[in-house]
Scaffold this motif. Structure first.
Motif: not given
Length: 324
Positions: A264-273
């Protein structure tokens, strides 16, 4: 909070640590009382690794962290700090000299000053800021730091690699001469995956991933007018000057398009990456408030990063050198 092995040290560290640069004052005005409150909130939430440096506000970050440590009554907090070289290498120099950049007198003075500011008897991890590629052959720095370990002033030794040169740490990681290497790694800055991470796994070297949110851009909340609100002279104002801010926004928009079906947001994707890479022992986002702590630690749940999205990431690779 999930915990990971910190290389071969025997430490178990929170996979999300606390990056201390922003509380030094170079990212804009800071409130020390608020910074201490944020640190204590992070410790209470399970974060047990803090990274700082003499460079961060000329020791101010260390002093604030020291105040928080004196107030903390809970479990062990691992504190990492850094010494800068006597002369910073030119960003354009691909083979800077290492010998003489961290002389004994300089390292000893830095360690003693950091011990005072942090208010600890021993520094858990002492790192060299902007380590050079010849450092696994020119070993005067390691001799001094080994002596300081024997004297009980530091526990483990690490290095912090130059921003866009992760390959400079490959030989050192493979040899296992230090406990850890710190490197930029995020959705844009992807090269550490190629050679550094395999070498670190082979040598038992811990990886500290810095700027997982690309100094704020990968939070995904910037707009066309955000740069105008950066404090003049601050680190983000300098880093994203000229055409850099507009190009960053364009690349962020492309990332958001790929991420949208999964998160739902880029921050989550960036951290999980970043968390998806097992060579990484800890990532160290900067956090200025308890809310930012809570936002970051919610991603420490062991969830798997989508394979389909991971396969799309190489097309977003974008290596920069902010210091040119």
């Amino acid at each position: 909070m999930q915990y990971r092995a910190f290389g071969r040290t025997g430490w178990q560290v929170s996979e999300i640590g606390f990056g201390g640069w922003q509380i030094g004052g170079q990212w804009g005005r800071v409130d020390d009382v608020a910074s201490i409150r944020t640190l204590l909130h992070a410790f209470e939430a399970g974060i047990n690794f803090v990274d700082t440096a003499e460079l961060y506000g000329a020791g101010h970050s260390e002093s604030v962290i020291g105040q928080a440590l004196r107030q903390w009554r809970g479990a062990k907090i691992y504190v990492a700090t850094k010494a800068q070289p006597t002369v910073w290498p030119n960003p354009e120099d691909l083979a800077p000299e290492m010998r003489g950049r961290f002389p004994s007198w300089h390292l000893r003075a830095n360690v003693d000053a950091s011990l005072r500011r942090l208010g600890v008897e021993r520094i858990d991890l002492f790192q060299l800021h902007s380590w050079g590629p010849a450092g696994h052959r020119e070993l005067d720095w390691l001799e001094t730091l080994s002596d300081l370990r024997t004297e009980g002033k530091i526990d483990q030794i690490g290095v912090s690699l130059r921003d866009n040169q992760p390959q400079e740490g490959v030989a050192l990681a493979r040899l296992g001469l230090v406990a850890s290497e710190q490197v930029i790694f995020n959705m844009f800055e992807q090269p550490p995956r190629d050679a550094l991470f395999p070498a670190a796994r082979a040598g038992g070297t811990a990886i500290i991933a810095r700027v997982p949110l690309d100094s704020g851009s990968l939070i995904g909340q910037w707009t066309d007018s955000s740069y105008e609100n950066f404090e003049p002279g601050s680190q983000p104002h300098q880093m994203f000057r000229g055409d850099r801010f507009a190009e960053t926004l364009a690349r962020v928009a492309a990332l958001k398009s790929d991420v949208a079906p999964y998160y739902s947001n880029l921050a989550e994707a960036a951290m999980r990456y970043v968390l998806a890479h097992d060579a990484v022992s800890v990532l160290i986002p900067g956090m200025k408030s308890p809310d930012e702590v809570d936002m970051n630690i919610r991603y420490s749940d062991g969830a798997e990063f989508p394979h389909d999205l991971l396969a799309k990431m190489p097309r977003h690779a974008w290596v920069r050198n902010f210091y040119r």
